[in-house]
Scaffold this motif. Sequence first.
Motif, PDB file in Angstrom:
ATOM      1  N   THR A  79       0.831  -1.203   0.000  1.00 21.94           N
ATOM      2  CA  THR A  79       0.000   0.000   0.000  1.00 21.94           C
ATOM      3  C   THR A  79       0.863   1.249   0.000  1.00 21.94           C
ATOM      4  O   THR A  79       0.584   2.222  -0.712  1.00 21.94           O
ATOM      5  CB  THR A  79      -0.942  -0.002   1.205  1.00 21.94           C
ATOM      6  OG1 THR A  79      -1.723  -1.194   1.209  1.00 21.94           O
ATOM      7  CG2 THR A  79      -1.873   1.198   1.170  1.00 21.94           C
ATOM      8  N   THR A  87       0.489   2.800 -10.826  1.00 18.96           N
ATOM      9  CA  THR A  87      -0.670   2.219 -10.159  1.00 18.96           C
ATOM     10  C   THR A  87      -1.017   0.850 -10.730  1.00 18.96           C
ATOM     11  O   THR A  87      -1.175   0.697 -11.948  1.00 18.96           O
ATOM     12  CB  THR A  87      -1.880   3.146 -10.311  1.00 18.96           C
ATOM     13  OG1 THR A  87      -1.543   4.429  -9.774  1.00 18.96           O
ATOM     14  CG2 THR A  87      -3.086   2.586  -9.573  1.00 18.96           C
ATOM     15  N   ARG A 175      -3.917   4.622   6.387  1.00 21.40           N
ATOM     16  CA  ARG A 175      -5.357   4.919   6.383  1.00 21.40           C
ATOM     17  C   ARG A 175      -5.709   6.051   5.425  1.00 21.40           C
ATOM     18  O   ARG A 175      -6.766   6.013   4.773  1.00 21.40           O
ATOM     19  CB  ARG A 175      -5.827   5.217   7.799  1.00 21.40           C
ATOM     20  CG  ARG A 175      -5.863   3.987   8.700  1.00 21.40           C
ATOM     21  CD  ARG A 175      -6.249   4.336  10.123  1.00 21.40           C
ATOM     22  NE  ARG A 175      -5.228   5.163  10.752  1.00 21.40           N
ATOM     23  CZ  ARG A 175      -5.342   5.677  11.979  1.00 21.40           C
ATOM     24  NH1 ARG A 175      -6.431   5.448  12.684  1.00 21.40           N
ATOM     25  NH2 ARG A 175      -4.363   6.398  12.493  1.00 21.40           N
ATOM     26  N   ALA A 176      -4.847   7.048   5.309  1.00 21.51           N
ATOM     27  CA  ALA A 176      -5.142   8.152   4.390  1.00 21.51           C
ATOM     28  C   ALA A 176      -5.127   7.674   2.948  1.00 21.51           C
ATOM     29  O   ALA A 176      -5.984   8.061   2.141  1.00 21.51           O
ATOM     30  CB  ALA A 176      -4.129   9.278   4.593  1.00 21.51           C
ATOM     31  N   ILE A 177      -4.168   6.831   2.589  1.00 26.57           N
ATOM     32  CA  ILE A 177      -4.118   6.286   1.228  1.00 26.57           C
ATOM     33  C   ILE A 177      -5.362   5.467   0.935  1.00 26.57           C
ATOM     34  O   ILE A 177      -5.983   5.583  -0.135  1.00 26.57           O
ATOM     35  CB  ILE A 177      -2.857   5.421   1.047  1.00 26.57           C
ATOM     36  CG1 ILE A 177      -1.597   6.246   1.253  1.00 26.57           C
ATOM     37  CG2 ILE A 177      -2.841   4.764  -0.334  1.00 26.57           C
ATOM     38  CD1 ILE A 177      -0.321   5.420   1.272  1.00 26.57           C
ATOM     39  N   ALA A 179      -8.263   5.664   2.256  1.00 30.55           N
ATOM     40  CA  ALA A 179      -9.497   6.449   2.236  1.00 30.55           C
ATOM     41  C   ALA A 179      -9.819   6.924   0.826  1.00 30.55           C
ATOM     42  O   ALA A 179     -10.987   7.156   0.482  1.00 30.55           O
ATOM     43  CB  ALA A 179      -9.383   7.636   3.184  1.00 30.55           C
ATOM     44  N   SER A 180      -8.783   7.079  -0.009  1.00 34.76           N
ATOM     45  CA  SER A 180      -8.974   7.497  -1.399  1.00 34.76           C
ATOM     46  C   SER A 180      -7.941   6.779  -2.269  1.00 34.76           C
ATOM     47  O   SER A 180      -7.001   7.396  -2.788  1.00 34.76           O
ATOM     48  CB  SER A 180      -8.818   9.012  -1.529  1.00 34.76           C
ATOM     49  OG  SER A 180      -9.073   9.443  -2.851  1.00 34.76           O
ATOM     50  N   PRO A 181      -8.096   5.477  -2.451  1.00 34.34           N
ATOM     51  CA  PRO A 181      -7.061   4.691  -3.134  1.00 34.34           C
ATOM     52  C   PRO A 181      -7.044   4.952  -4.633  1.00 34.34           C
ATOM     53  O   PRO A 181      -8.070   5.252  -5.242  1.00 34.34           O
ATOM     54  CB  PRO A 181      -7.471   3.243  -2.833  1.00 34.34           C
ATOM     55  CG  PRO A 181      -8.956   3.309  -2.659  1.00 34.34           C
ATOM     56  CD  PRO A 181      -9.224   4.639  -2.006  1.00 34.34           C
ATOM     57  N   PRO A 182      -5.870   4.808  -5.268  1.00 33.80           N
ATOM     58  CA  PRO A 182      -5.765   5.046  -6.705  1.00 33.80           C
ATOM     59  C   PRO A 182      -6.206   3.860  -7.550  1.00 33.80           C
ATOM     60  O   PRO A 182      -6.212   3.961  -8.786  1.00 33.80           O
ATOM     61  CB  PRO A 182      -4.268   5.314  -6.888  1.00 33.80           C
ATOM     62  CG  PRO A 182      -3.623   4.502  -5.824  1.00 33.80           C
ATOM     63  CD  PRO A 182      -4.552   4.560  -4.651  1.00 33.80           C
TER      64      PRO A 182
END
Length: 244
Positions: A79, A87, A175-177, A179-182
């Motif tokens: 992650t 990606t 967690r931040a990644i 929350a809006s994953p690529p």
Amino acid sequence: MTPLVLLSGWGIDARIWQPLAPYWPPELAVSAPDWPGYGSAAESLDASDDPERLAARMATSLPAEAVWVGWSLGALLATRLLAQLPTPRGVVLLGMGGRFCSEGGVTATELRAFRNAFRRSPTATWQHFLRWQLQGEPAPRPALRRLQELIGRRPSATPATLERDLAQLAALDNRAILASPPCPVHRLAGSHDPLLGDSDRRALDHAFEAAGHCPMLSCPAELATRLTEIARVASRSATPESQP
């Protein structure tokens, strides 16, 4: 079909994935590279404590046209690399959420005590961890014997590598990644995983009912089937321009 890249966790090299081998369909390309410092890459100690160096070491092993399957620490590292590498078509988090320590799972106090014990007696503490993570399996003792058959009774990584990665278990917070994953993220775990926190259990896309933290030992056929389906969905979702 979209390839799968299987990434192992703390203290365990790529041999952990061997039980799945009989269950892959012939058209599916599956690879299981070792993280720097482990197994076939045991000499590469300095590469995975820095995101850019880790990305450089793992770039050819983690192509964008694949689905990355990270187990435990492997999920945290995979992650983190989403910000460093092109990606992928998807990421599977197996037995892991956005961070290792969480309510209802492993506490920061428990991890700190484990790290202190590891500094005093690395091999004995590693062996204790193997037993600890298998507590949720339906047959822990046979699972431990199978694990020892696969990876041996001593770690393939040096104590320095293992201590470095314990620090990453304590520090990494994705967690931040997430929350809006690529890319699509798939969350899988055993229903009886003793290391998984409450919020991560609620976020699962699929739980393996007859497994704990190591479904590759307790239900390899079911795990391989689920991962194959994720690979098929990723292939159908890929645009013509992204096809290999």
